[in-house]
Design a protein around this motif. Structure first.
Motif, PDB file in Angstrom:
ATOM      1  N   ILE A 250       0.525  -1.563   0.233  1.00  0.00           N
ATOM      2  CA  ILE A 250      -0.232   0.138  -0.016  1.00  0.00           C
ATOM      3  C   ILE A 250       0.555   0.831   0.004  1.00  0.00           C
ATOM      4  O   ILE A 250       1.739   1.278   0.158  1.00  0.00           O
ATOM      5  CB  ILE A 250      -1.433   0.250   0.946  1.00  0.00           C
TER       6      ILE A 250
ATOM      7  N   GLY B  99      -2.077  -1.469  -3.345  1.00  0.00           N
ATOM      8  CA  GLY B  99      -2.731  -0.425  -3.334  1.00  0.00           C
ATOM      9  C   GLY B  99      -2.827   1.449  -2.749  1.00  0.00           C
ATOM     10  O   GLY B  99      -1.559   1.650  -2.396  1.00  0.00           O
TER      11      GLY B  99
ATOM     12  N   GLU C 212      -8.110   2.264   0.013  1.00  0.00           N
ATOM     13  CA  GLU C 212      -8.700   1.119  -0.450  1.00  0.00           C
ATOM     14  C   GLU C 212      -8.526   0.165   1.010  1.00  0.00           C
ATOM     15  O   GLU C 212      -9.464  -1.048   1.228  1.00  0.00           O
ATOM     16  CB  GLU C 212      -8.039  -0.002  -1.846  1.00  0.00           C
ATOM     17  N   THR C 213      -8.522   0.173   1.477  1.00  0.00           N
ATOM     18  CA  THR C 213      -8.113  -0.765   2.800  1.00  0.00           C
ATOM     19  C   THR C 213      -8.712   0.381   3.696  1.00  0.00           C
ATOM     20  O   THR C 213      -9.085  -1.268   4.281  1.00  0.00           O
ATOM     21  CB  THR C 213      -5.945  -0.288   3.209  1.00  0.00           C
TER      22      THR C 213
ATOM     23  N   VAL D 107      -5.856  -7.289   1.195  1.00  0.00           N
ATOM     24  CA  VAL D 107      -6.202  -6.280   0.282  1.00  0.00           C
ATOM     25  C   VAL D 107      -5.235  -6.593  -0.169  1.00  0.00           C
ATOM     26  O   VAL D 107      -4.108  -5.136  -0.153  1.00  0.00           O
ATOM     27  CB  VAL D 107      -6.877  -5.115   1.287  1.00  0.00           C
TER      28      VAL D 107
ATOM     29  N   GLY E 124      -5.092  -6.825  -4.126  1.00  0.00           N
ATOM     30  CA  GLY E 124      -4.443  -6.676  -5.145  1.00  0.00           C
ATOM     31  C   GLY E 124      -4.597  -8.012  -6.124  1.00  0.00           C
ATOM     32  O   GLY E 124      -4.757  -8.323  -7.193  1.00  0.00           O
TER      33      GLY E 124
END
Length: 244
Positions: free
Chosen positions: A186, A209, A213-214, A234, A236
């Protein structure tokens, strides 16, 4: 009805965005971080002083979790959700890890999560209306990278995953749900000056990410009333396969 949410490690990165999202949907938020000045800036930036309180403190200290619960009760009347986001991560070859290194990860990642959760669970039981806990782990527990030697950090995060499933079973009778979000790579300040985008090819979606998105996964688990004991990747598609 507004909930009261404690978000540890909320002065930057993933934690800050999680706090922003809960505030944006009308919830009360107790912020936490080690740097009081930075935390105050985050609180001011959220723009809703009546729904935000900041509690500075090292999450590895037993007293910090107690202080967070006390602030939630005194300011908002109780607590409904705990997001255990505070933590540290870094790479270092196994044979070079010192006792100080290991203690730092165990205190910041595992002990902090453990005792903050303990303080919150005591309050949730007093309230007798259930609640939810969302921990932040990592998909690297299930799929390590040879080029990223991070045994000390991962041992502590592995403990967070184990705590998640154990507490889900122990606390179900109290109506307390316990889940975890396990991010992949991330875009956060943890990367420093590193080229995080170069790591995107490791996931099926061929990118890294974003913190939002988290956050979306945390919000889902906070509201998913029939979900407990779940480790939610989470990432991808990092765990599922490779883009090439």
């Amino acid at each position: 009805m507004a909930k009261t949410v404690i978000v540890t490690g909320s002065s930057s990165g993933i934690g800050r965005d999680i706090a922003r999202a809960f505030v944006a949907r009308g919830d009360n938020v107790v912020l936490n971080g080690r740097d009081g000045n930075k935390l105050a800036d985050v609180a001011a930036g959220l723009g809703v002083p009546d729904r935000v309180v900041a509690v500075a403190g090292d999450i590895g200290a037993l007293t910090t979790g107690t202080a967070l619960v006390r602030a939630a009760v005194e300011r908002f009347g109780g607590v409904d959700v705990l997001v255990n986001n505070a933590g540290i991560f870094g790479a270092k070859p196994f044979v070079d890890v010192t006792e100080q290194d290991l203690d730092s990860y165990l205190n910041g990642n595992l002990k902090g999560t453990y005792f903050t959760t303990q303080a919150v669970v005591r309050r949730l039981r007093e309230q007798a209306r259930g609640g939810t806990i969302v921990n932040i782990g990592t998909v690297l527990i299930n799929h390590a990278l040879a080029g990223l030697p991070a045994s000390a950090a991962l041992v502590s995060k592995g403990g967070v995953h184990a705590l998640t499933t154990s507490l889900a079973a122990e606390l179900a009778a109290d109506g307390i749900r316990v889940n975890a979000v396990a991010p992949g790579i991330i875009r956060t300040p943890l990367f420093g000056d590193g080229d995080e985008d170069a790591s995107g090819e490791l996931a099926l979606l061929n990118r890294i990410g974003e913190v939002s998105e988290t956050t979306a996964a945390v919000l889902y688990l906070a509201d998913a009333t029939f979900t407990t004991g779940h480790i939610f990747p989470v990432d991808g598609g990092f765990l599922s396969g490779r883009a090439a």
